[in-house]
Scaffold this active site. Structure first.
Site, PDB file in Angstrom:
ATOM      1  N   SER A 193      47.629  43.854  44.539  1.00 10.07           N
ATOM      2  CA  SER A 193      46.688  43.248  45.460  1.00 10.07           C
ATOM      3  C   SER A 193      45.232  43.382  45.051  1.00 10.07           C
ATOM      4  O   SER A 193      44.384  42.641  45.521  1.00 10.07           O
ATOM      5  CB  SER A 193      46.872  43.870  46.843  1.00 10.07           C
ATOM      6  OG  SER A 193      46.520  45.244  46.817  1.00 10.07           O
ATOM      7  N   SER A 247      49.486  48.160  43.186  1.00 11.26           N
ATOM      8  CA  SER A 247      48.344  47.261  43.362  1.00 11.26           C
ATOM      9  C   SER A 247      47.150  47.541  42.467  1.00 11.26           C
ATOM     10  O   SER A 247      46.215  46.750  42.438  1.00 11.26           O
ATOM     11  CB  SER A 247      47.896  47.258  44.828  1.00 11.26           C
ATOM     12  OG  SER A 247      48.757  46.451  45.595  1.00 11.26           O
ATOM     13  N   LYS A 305      36.944  47.330  45.992  1.00 12.59           N
ATOM     14  CA  LYS A 305      37.948  46.512  46.671  1.00 12.59           C
ATOM     15  C   LYS A 305      37.564  46.407  48.144  1.00 12.59           C
ATOM     16  O   LYS A 305      37.114  47.390  48.753  1.00 12.59           O
ATOM     17  CB  LYS A 305      39.325  47.174  46.515  1.00 12.59           C
ATOM     18  CG  LYS A 305      40.499  46.322  47.003  1.00 12.59           C
ATOM     19  CD  LYS A 305      41.831  47.019  46.704  1.00 12.59           C
ATOM     20  CE  LYS A 305      43.035  46.198  47.133  1.00 12.59           C
ATOM     21  NZ  LYS A 305      44.313  46.875  46.805  1.00 12.59           N
TER      22      LYS A 305
END
Ligand SMILES: [Mg+2]
Ligand SMILES: [Zn+2]
Lengths: 88, 481, 488
Positions: free
Chosen positions: C158, C182, C83
């Protein structure tokens, strides 16, 4: 709020955020109204204490590579436009 | 006319003498090339996290103990405000749960100043203003060096117990001595490792309530502190007397024009949005921390002054301070030369002379003086008090002793400071009598005031080699003859 | 649009075994991954940056270690996606924000070093909602990521880029971060496994902070076993993170297939609304666990409903402070101005997207003088109530089951203008974030449109082992079609 958060917003944004923020505040109102007379706050999920490190030097970063990431640098330092107020 | 009382509370920021910064392993050093002691943590780079330096906690606890504070469980908060010298745009500081609370500090005059708290926090970077004579508002731009960012600080907040400019000065002076004595800080105001803000107000002497206070910043020396308090007290009294009122604000001491200037009023005050620092865990002064904090800490200055003064004998006529100490005692303790004097006295040196040489001559180079062998120092003092060396010679030998070490008798010999033989001394004394007939006549008629002059003339002719005591004897015996 | 099953990449252990024995080179494994990137990235936009050169260098290093006869580690040659809020030295790390565009971190996050030390090969930085604020990856400054199950729908957020990269078979493993859901929410929406560990089990050093007291890093994988192995690798004490727990990484694989016989499992009734396909999946998951020998009961924990409002005070408050540093002085974007104050405000005004600005203002408000007690202070107390309610429930149960999300993947644009509607996505995932407890999402069913549904397994602090056991049992009883990887 935008001034305190140091965000430059245009009028459109100010209007939009004002509406959205009050909607959010309404949504979180359950928290505000909660009876918490004898409830202690939780700042941290685990009650760990005294997490400390030894006073031993570690290598610092290379100055030039750090300054190469700066928007503006001069004489080994970070350059900023003039500052209007003294530090509080 | 109303009489006013001065009320001062002091906030002293003290940089701790750790090897590394408060939350990272970067070097804590003054005067290095800009931005050479920086890492992701103290530069506030995204993703970096702080870890507390154990030594800083120990030194903070040590300061608290020296200030008679109670050590307690503490947590760090974030103090949020934007400023270019703050890498994260928040300062990690202890807010409502500080590590040390409720202490006091006794000044040499015997008065006590309450200590509200002595808490830990991180220092900011350093900003240089370019153009406009280095003043912030007139500068065309500024440059930031983050070497100092994250250096551990203890902020010592006094209660509003100080009642005069002189007492404010004495408080900071004494506090500085304590910080140095504990080894927690080098206490150098000129390098900014000790920084003072003063909260100053005045009130009619009959009043029980405090007046509105102003916080004065940029006090870079004891002298500017004293002057700023005097100035601010006068300003506030004048304001009140002319029918105005003092408004709560932050003011800046300007050394250049010797006055304070308004920086920011209460209405513009920052909303710091304090909240508990989620990246750190609470500090608990457990046995291990307290033991490490106390390790190797000697007596505090007040006690050391008392011990040193007692060498001079009770109720010494030299005492100039209410706690029975002298300026020389204060200086010697301040510079950490008291062990030298105690050692010399134990080796047979005259206490007063040993103290005088330590306070006046050794003090010129305290780092070297602290390394002196007390026995050698005692030898020097004994040579002087026995008359083998004149005062001037003694000082020369001491300088040499501090510079290169050695045996004082041998140094004296090498410098040609053999005791002046009686014949040479007699010749000089007689020469002075011949050269100054009027003074000699007055001396013979019993005017002792002129004796000092005659002694001075002999010292001059002997280039300081004559022993004062022997000279006085020589004049006395000639007067009686 | 229908997704089709993608070719299996093999388990992490299988990949590593091939690479360790030299049967297949890390370089060859990487090539397969990069080929899949070329095929799909145009449609999906999983990545902010694919770091081909760095990946090839890392793969070559693994192959050299193999040739030298040394052990390259349990993830030898496994391609991973990171990420883009995990710092990677010399590789742009943007948080999908304009304000960090171009920034090159001078250091690696602890998890990145641990993956590399285990032999994994990072292939790139995945897209996310800006600064991890969002539930759809629509808040990225660089455009949204698409869900491989249906390109017209969001992958969740996210960590949408990481989830989509695993769900589409580009990589068998990705790391995400989870503050209020997330990892778990996009895992559910993409039909893969996502694990949020106990707070403090995985180091946060090098994870760009959103809300520090809630953020945790965790793995995405297609199977529970892969997620367990990855978690074993990245977990464990890190002296650089004061909140990292001083204990060894949990041992998960050893007990993973011990079954659920005798375990007491509570189905949280408060999150089972009527006519909810996600709720129905939880009910059938509970039945499957009961059939496998677990003792299953319903439990009511109404305090958990306080989680959402408490979270939307605490997380923005911490974020408002964490994001102050983006001021145009030391790195990243600067929008100039006549003075430093104006420069700061313009930089932040232009550099942050709408959701980030909204949360910064909300958080600033919640911390400001006069409002702190009513909002932040109260939310911290609500947090205590959530923790106490969990404690009581765990007296009677070993693990709890809830839906991971209230609904399946939704179409682009359907919630983006209504912050509250978007926030509701995290309803079921937030309570364990507030408590710092572990939670995992396991793909369990498909809805009639063929979209995946996840079931969430909750456990008390440090209960990862039992949680993963239950997850493995669920996985075994779920239809194979409910999980990725899929080809869009
Ligand atoms: Mg302070
Ligand atoms: Zn540092």
């Amino acid at each position: 709020m935008a001034r305190l958060a140091r965000l430059a917003l245009d009028d459109d944004e100010v209007g939009r955020y004002a509406v959205q923020l009050s909607a959010i505040l309404e949504h979180v109102d359950a928290v505000r109204r909660l009876d918490t007379a004898d409830v202690p706050p939780t700042a941290h999920p685990f009650p760990v204490e005294n997490v400390l490190r030894s006073d031993i030097e570690r290598p610092s970063l290379d100055r030039d590579s750090v300054l190469s990431q700066a928007p503006v640098a001069e004489s080994g330092r970070f350059r900023v436009p003039r500052i209007m107020g003294e530090a509080p | 006319m109303t009489e006013y009382e001065t009320v001062v509370g002091l906030e002293v920021h003290c940089e701790l003498s750790t090897t590394t910064k408060l939350f990272c392993g970067c070097r804590n050093a003054f005067g290095d090339e800009p931005n050479t002691n920086i890492c992701p943590v103290c530069l506030g780079l995204p993703g970096s996290l702080p870890v507390i330096n154990r030594r800083a906690v120990e030194l903070a606890l040590r300061i608290g103990a020296a200030l008679n504070c109670t050590a307690r469980r503490s947590i760090f908060h974030r103090k949020n405000y934007f400023y270019p010298d703050m890498p994260k745009d928040y300062q990690i500081s202890q807010y409502d749960e500080p590590i040390n609370v409720d202490g006091w500090l006794e000044l040499p005059d015997g008065s006590r100043v309450g200590i509200e708290r002595a808490h830990m926090e991180e220092d900011t970077g350093k900003t240089t203003h370019v153009g406009g004579g280095g003043r912030i508002h007139e500068a065309s731009y500024s440059l930031v060096d983050y070497n100092r960012a994250g250096v551990p600080l203890v902020e010592i907040v006094s209660r509003p117990d100080v009642r005069s400019a002189a007492q404010a000065r004495a408080y900071v002076d004494e506090l500085r001595s304590i910080l140095v004595a504990t080894g927690a800080s080098d206490g150098r105001m000129e390098e900014g490792s000790l920084r003072v803000d003063a909260n100053i107000s005045v009130r009619p002497v009959v009043s029980a309530e405090f007046g509105t206070r102003c916080e004065v910043k940029n006090l870079n020396s004891l002298r500017s502190l004293e002057r700023a308090v005097e100035y601010e007290v006068e300003r506030q009294i004048a304001l009140i007397e002319s029918g105005g009122s003092v408004s709560q604000e932050t003011r800046h001491w300007d050394e250049g024009d010797s006055s304070t200037h308004s920086m920011r009023s209460k209405e513009e005050a920052n909303d710091y949005r304090y909240f508990p620092e989620p990246d750190l865990t609470p500090l608990v002064p457990d046995a291990a921390l307290l033991a490490a904090a106390g390790e190797g800490v000697g007596a505090m200055p007040a006690e050391r002054r008392h011990r040193l003064s007692s060498l001079l004998g009770a109720g010494s006529d030299l005492a100039t301070r209410t706690d029975g100490s002298t300026d020389q005692v204060v200086t010697v303790v301040d510079l950490g030369l008291d062990e030298l004097v105690h050692g010399a006295v134990a080796a047979g040196a005259d206490p007063r002379l040993a103290l005088a040489r330590a306070a006046n001559e050794a003090a010129a180079n305290p780092d070297a003086a602290r390394l002196l062998d007390p026995v050698a120092f005692a030898g020097l003092v004994k040579m002087e008090s026995s008359g083998r060396l004149s005062a001037t010679q003694s000082k020369e030998v001491l300088a040499e002793l501090m510079a290169n070490g050695g045996d004082p008798a041998q140094i004296a010999g090498r410098l040609g400071y053999e005791q002046m033989d009686t014949a040479s001394l007699d010749a000089i004394v007689d020469g002075v009598i011949v050269a100054n007939p009027l003074e000699w006549k007055r001396y013979r008629e019993g005017d002792d005031k002129v004796a000092q002059f005659l002694l001075g003339q002999v010292m001059k002719s002997s280039k300081g080699r004559a022993n004062g005591k022997l000279v006085a004897q020589a004049f006395a015996s000639r007067r009686e003859a | 649009m229908t997704a089709t099953p993608a070719p299996e990449l093999g388990s992490l252990a299988a990949i590593a075994a091939c690479v360790r024995t030299g049967e297949r080179s890390a370089r060859a494994v990487l090539a397969t991954s990069l080929e899949r990137v070329r095929e799909l990235e145009g449609d999906l936009h999983c990545f902010n940056e694919v770091t081909i050169e760095a990946a090839e260098a890392d793969a070559d290093a693994v192959d050299r270690i193999v040739r030298s006869g040394l052990d390259p580690g349990p993830l030898a040659g496994v391609p991973v996606a990171l990420k883009d809020n995990l710092c990677t030295v010399g590789i742009p790390t943007t948080c999908s924000s304009k304000i960090l565009a171009g920034w090159l971190p001078p250091y690696d996050a602890t998890v990145v070093s641990r993956l590399r030390d285990a032999g994994a090969v990072a292939i790139g930085k995945t897209n996310l909602d800006e600064f991890a604020m969002g539930s759809s990856t629509e808040n990225s400054a660089f455009g949204p990521t698409r869900n491989p199950w249906d390109l017209g729908r969001v992958p969740g957020g996210s960590s949408g880029g990481s989830a989509a990269a695993v769900a589409s078979g580009i990589v068998p493993l990705a790391l995400g971060s989870d503050t209020g859901g997330s990892i778990r929410q996009p895992a559910a929406l993409c039909g893969i496994v996502g694990v949020k560990p106990t707070y403090g089990v995985v180091s946060r050093y090098g994870l760009i902070a959103f809300a520090s007291s809630l953020d945790q890093i965790g793995p995405f994988a297609t199977t529970v076993a892969d997620a367990a192995l990855a978690l074993e690798v990245i977990a464990g004490h890190d002296p650089m993170d004061s909140t990292s727990l001083d204990r060894p990484a949990p041992s998960l694989l050893a007990t993973l297939h011990d079954g659920v016989s005798g375990l007491r499992i509570g189905v949280v009734a408060d999150f089972l609304s009527e006519e909810s396909e996600c709720g129905d999946a939880v009910v059938s998951a509970a039945e499957a666990l009961a059939a496998a020998g677990a003792k299953v009961d319903e439990v009511r924990i109404p305090e958990l409903l306080l989680g959402l409002p408490a979270y939307y005070v605490i997380a923005p408050a911490e974020a408002s402070s964490n994001l102050s540093r983006y001021d145009g002085v030391r790195y990243g974007l600067r929008v100039d101005g006549p003075d430093a104050e104006t420069m700061n405000a313009r930089t932040r005004g232009e550099g942050f997207g709408p959701e980030v600005k909204r949360r910064i203002m909300m958080g600033t408000y919640a911390l400001s003088a006069g409002y702190y007690d009513a909002y932040y202070g109260q939310a911290q107390k609500a947090r205590t109530l959530v923790i106490r309610a969990f404690e009581a429930a765990y007296q009677d149960f070993d693990v709890l089951l809830t839906p991971t999300t209230p609904s399946v993947a939704f179409p682009f644009g359907s919630k983006v203008d209504d912050p509250i509607e978007m926030y509701m996505c995290d309803l079921c995932s937030i309570p364990s974030s507030l408590a710092g407890h572990p939670a995992a999402s396991v793909p369990f069913a498909l809805n009639p449109e063929g979209l995946p549904i996840g079931v969430q397994v909750l456990a008390p602090a440090l209960g990862e082992a039992v949680m993963m056991r239950v997850a493995a049992s669920l996985e075994a009883s779920a239809p194979r079609s409910a999980r990725g990887p899929v080809t869009p």
